[in-house]
Design a protein around this motif. Structure first.
Motif, short mmCIF file in Angstrom:
data_model
loop_
_atom_site.label_atom_id
_atom_site.label_comp_id
_atom_site.label_asym_id
_atom_site.label_seq_id
_atom_site.Cartn_x
_atom_site.Cartn_y
_atom_site.Cartn_z
N VAL A 1 39.47 80.92 -32.30
CA VAL A 1 39.80 80.27 -33.46
C VAL A 1 41.39 79.63 -33.39
O VAL A 1 41.46 78.52 -33.38
CB VAL A 1 39.83 80.86 -34.92
N THR A 2 41.93 80.43 -32.80
CA THR A 2 43.73 79.97 -32.53
C THR A 2 43.46 78.78 -31.67
O THR A 2 44.14 77.96 -31.55
CB THR A 2 44.46 81.24 -32.34
N ALA A 3 42.82 79.11 -30.39
CA ALA A 3 42.85 78.18 -29.41
C ALA A 3 42.23 76.78 -29.84
O ALA A 3 42.79 75.68 -29.37
CB ALA A 3 42.12 78.73 -28.05
N LYS A 4 41.17 76.76 -30.54
CA LYS A 4 40.63 75.71 -30.99
C LYS A 4 41.53 74.95 -31.73
O LYS A 4 41.64 73.70 -31.51
CB LYS A 4 39.30 75.84 -31.88
N TYR A 5 41.90 75.49 -32.83
CA TYR A 5 42.89 74.72 -33.83
C TYR A 5 44.33 74.39 -33.37
O TYR A 5 44.63 73.36 -33.74
CB TYR A 5 43.10 75.44 -35.08
N LYS A 6 44.77 74.90 -32.27
CA LYS A 6 46.00 74.62 -31.64
C LYS A 6 45.63 73.06 -31.15
O LYS A 6 46.56 72.45 -30.94
CB LYS A 6 46.39 75.64 -30.59
#
Length: 216
Positions: free
Chosen positions: A133-138
């Motif tokens: 999730v973090t990698a995607k939204y970064k």
């Protein structure tokens, strides 16, 4: 002797229950310490931003003398400070993450649903999904001009997968799990998703032949 044996057996059961309860409290204390560390880091980030914001509003001066210009009160209210560029860059945009599963929640999961997945394995899978999730939204929060070719393709794919039901929400799909983590998207993974749904950490949103796992 028989009565004494029964009492000893009852004491053994109480001792087992006490040790089990103590173990649960230790696990909860461990997770609370982890949360405390995360809050501490967030507080340091906020303090860092606060320390770097200069004072923009002019200080009040005494009564004017001679030909010095006087600023009226209504004119003072119209003066708005502008935020410096370097402060804007230090503000991190919020990305949602699932909270860890605590032991009472894990024990509430039906045995048929848990299978052979342990408490630690479930939380490890939860952290992997948070990583995706973090990698995607970064990537989504960056300007497309700053991305390389691969990240631009991912950015466009993320946008194409959004629907009116996911607006303002955080979600991943199976391709995101494969892209950003080492988890295998298999039958065991589906069982873990069932447990996370049971613990109200995420829910499924289907459409366009894609299953979206949206964080709650």
């Amino acid at each position: 002797m028989k009565k004494l044996g029964q009492e000893l057996f009852a004491l053994d059961r109480l001792l087992e229950d006490f040790e089990k309860c103590l173990g649960q409290h230790k696990e909860q204390l461990k997770h609370l310490k982890e949360l405390e560390e995360l809050f501490r880091k967030d507080l340091e980030d906020v303090q860092h931003i606060k320390d770097n914001v200069p004072a923009h509003m002019p200080r009040k001066k005494g009564p004017s003398h001679g030909n010095e210009p006087v600023i009226k009160q209504n004119e003072e209210t119209e003066i708005k400070p502008t935020q410096p560029e370097n402060v804007k860059k230090t503000i991190k945009r919020y990305i949602r993450e699932m909270e860890v599963i605590i032991m009472p929640e894990f024990e509430s999961i039906p045995p048929y649903m848990k299978g052979r997945v342990s408490y630690d394995q479930l939380n490890a899978a939860l952290h992997s999904i948070n990583t995706a999730v973090t990698a995607k939204y970064k990537i989504l929060q960056q300007s497309v001009k700053t991305l390389n070719n691969h990240s631009r393709k991912l950015h466009q794919r993320f946008k194409d997968q959004e629907t009116k039901d996911t607006k303002g929400q955080f979600f991943v799909v199976e391709d995101d799990i494969r892209e950003f983590t080492q988890m295998k998207v298999d039958k065991r993974f589906q069982g873990i998703l069932n447990m996370l749904r049971h613990c109200q950490r995420l829910r499924e949103v289907r459409g366009g032949g894609i299953t979206r796992y949206m964080l709650l």
